[in-house]
Design a protein around this motif. Sequence first.
Motif, PDB file in Angstrom:
ATOM      1  N   HIS A   1       0.861  -1.181   0.000  1.00 54.72           N
ATOM      2  CA  HIS A   1       0.000   0.000   0.000  1.00 54.72           C
ATOM      3  C   HIS A   1       0.899   1.233   0.000  1.00 54.72           C
ATOM      4  CE1 HIS A   1      -3.099   2.852   0.902  1.00 54.72           C
ATOM      5  NE2 HIS A   1      -2.446   3.229   1.997  1.00 54.72           N
ATOM      6  N   VAL A   2       0.741   2.103  -1.001  1.00 51.82           N
ATOM      7  CA  VAL A   2       1.526   3.330  -1.068  1.00 51.82           C
ATOM      8  C   VAL A   2       0.888   4.348  -0.132  1.00 51.82           C
ATOM      9  CG1 VAL A   2       2.319   5.217  -2.536  1.00 51.82           C
ATOM     10  CG2 VAL A   2       2.295   2.867  -3.417  1.00 51.82           C
ATOM     11  N   VAL A   3       1.648   4.785   0.870  1.00 52.35           N
ATOM     12  CA  VAL A   3       1.168   5.722   1.877  1.00 52.35           C
ATOM     13  C   VAL A   3       1.436   7.155   1.448  1.00 52.35           C
ATOM     14  CG1 VAL A   3       1.383   6.454   4.297  1.00 52.35           C
ATOM     15  CG2 VAL A   3       1.522   4.022   3.698  1.00 52.35           C
ATOM     16  N   SER A   4       2.645   7.434   0.940  1.00 44.89           N
ATOM     17  CA  SER A   4       3.002   8.790   0.517  1.00 44.89           C
ATOM     18  C   SER A   4       4.196   8.749  -0.421  1.00 44.89           C
ATOM     19  CB  SER A   4       3.291   9.678   1.733  1.00 44.89           C
ATOM     20  OG  SER A   4       4.375   9.153   2.476  1.00 44.89           O
ATOM     21  N   ARG A   5       4.435   9.893  -1.075  1.00 45.74           N
ATOM     22  CA  ARG A   5       5.536  10.012  -2.042  1.00 45.74           C
ATOM     23  C   ARG A   5       6.252  11.343  -1.852  1.00 45.74           C
ATOM     24  NH1 ARG A   5       5.070   6.595  -6.477  1.00 45.74           N
ATOM     25  NH2 ARG A   5       3.142   5.411  -6.553  1.00 45.74           N
TER      26      ARG A   5
ATOM     27  N   GLY B   1      11.525   1.126   7.967  1.00 39.88           N
ATOM     28  CA  GLY B   1      12.696   0.645   7.243  1.00 39.88           C
ATOM     29  C   GLY B   1      13.024   1.581   6.093  1.00 39.88           C
ATOM     30  N   VAL B   2      14.270   1.554   5.656  1.00 40.42           N
ATOM     31  CA  VAL B   2      14.735   2.425   4.575  1.00 40.42           C
ATOM     32  C   VAL B   2      15.515   1.592   3.569  1.00 40.42           C
ATOM     33  CG1 VAL B   2      16.216   4.393   3.992  1.00 40.42           C
ATOM     34  CG2 VAL B   2      14.864   4.433   6.109  1.00 40.42           C
TER      35      VAL B   2
ATOM     36  N   TYR C   1       6.430   0.275   8.191  1.00 43.93           N
ATOM     37  CA  TYR C   1       6.501   1.072   6.968  1.00 43.93           C
ATOM     38  C   TYR C   1       7.893   0.898   6.393  1.00 43.93           C
ATOM     39  CZ  TYR C   1       2.480   3.532   8.923  1.00 43.93           C
ATOM     40  OH  TYR C   1       1.258   3.834   9.459  1.00 43.93           O
ATOM     41  N   VAL C   2       8.008   1.027   5.068  1.00 44.82           N
ATOM     42  CA  VAL C   2       9.309   1.005   4.413  1.00 44.82           C
ATOM     43  C   VAL C   2       9.352   2.172   3.435  1.00 44.82           C
ATOM     44  CG1 VAL C   2      10.945  -0.288   2.987  1.00 44.82           C
ATOM     45  CG2 VAL C   2       9.509  -1.509   4.630  1.00 44.82           C
ATOM     46  N   VAL C   3      10.425   2.957   3.541  1.00 43.04           N
ATOM     47  CA  VAL C   3      10.670   4.039   2.588  1.00 43.04           C
ATOM     48  C   VAL C   3      11.589   3.474   1.519  1.00 43.04           C
ATOM     49  CG1 VAL C   3      11.570   6.361   2.239  1.00 43.04           C
ATOM     50  CG2 VAL C   3      10.558   5.743   4.450  1.00 43.04           C
TER      51      VAL C   3
ATOM     52  N   VAL D   1       6.687   5.765   0.476  1.00 43.87           N
ATOM     53  CA  VAL D   1       6.517   5.058   1.742  1.00 43.87           C
ATOM     54  C   VAL D   1       5.434   4.024   1.518  1.00 43.87           C
ATOM     55  CG1 VAL D   1       5.919   5.249   4.183  1.00 43.87           C
ATOM     56  CG2 VAL D   1       7.148   7.117   3.054  1.00 43.87           C
ATOM     57  N   VAL D   2       5.741   2.765   1.860  1.00 40.64           N
ATOM     58  CA  VAL D   2       4.779   1.679   1.658  1.00 40.64           C
ATOM     59  C   VAL D   2       4.516   0.954   2.970  1.00 40.64           C
ATOM     60  CG1 VAL D   2       5.366   1.320  -0.781  1.00 40.64           C
ATOM     61  CG2 VAL D   2       6.597   0.043   0.980  1.00 40.64           C
TER      62      VAL D   2
END
Length: 178
Positions: free
Chosen positions: A13-17, A67-68, A148-150, A168-169
């Motif tokens: 799920h894409v949370v933000s960009r 996470g990154v 979350y993972v960036v 961010v997913v």
Amino acid sequence: MSALSALPVTGLHVVSRGQAGASEPGAVRGKLPLMYGDPVSWLVTEAVSRALAAGADQILTARDDVGVILVSARCTLKTMREVRRSSATGRVSPMRFTGASPGSAGSLVCMVHRLTGPTLTLVNDPAVGLGVAATIARAWLVSKAAAYVVVTAHEVSAAGEDVAESVVVSDRQQERET
């Protein structure tokens, strides 16, 4: 075409960009004046800052579970070249030496935003590395290593501009109610 368009988001799920670009990445400077960071590291940090700002309420409250992943074929190449040149004189700056590590481009993001989840830098062209990044992001999310993972892709455009794009997913629909 966006580098992140190659990110397979099935099951994510894409949370933000967020995005940042600079013809001279040294123009983007961060919040830690006493810390050396490669110009691309600061550019990546700016793109992540914009992505986090777009979803800050839900993401930044989970700093320990973010996470990154960075995907870049160039990473800290400019600083690596500076270290190589200065080594010929017999004197290398310890700060630049540390900043030359490809992993420092993703680590700077974690230091600036106080993120303590898992991190990984894939030294690959985004067209190749984003599939791997998506697989790793899914694994971190499913195993609960991260909430979350960036995922950030860095590349140089046809016009010669460094561009960093972040997404961010998560593995589920996040509540958007306040």
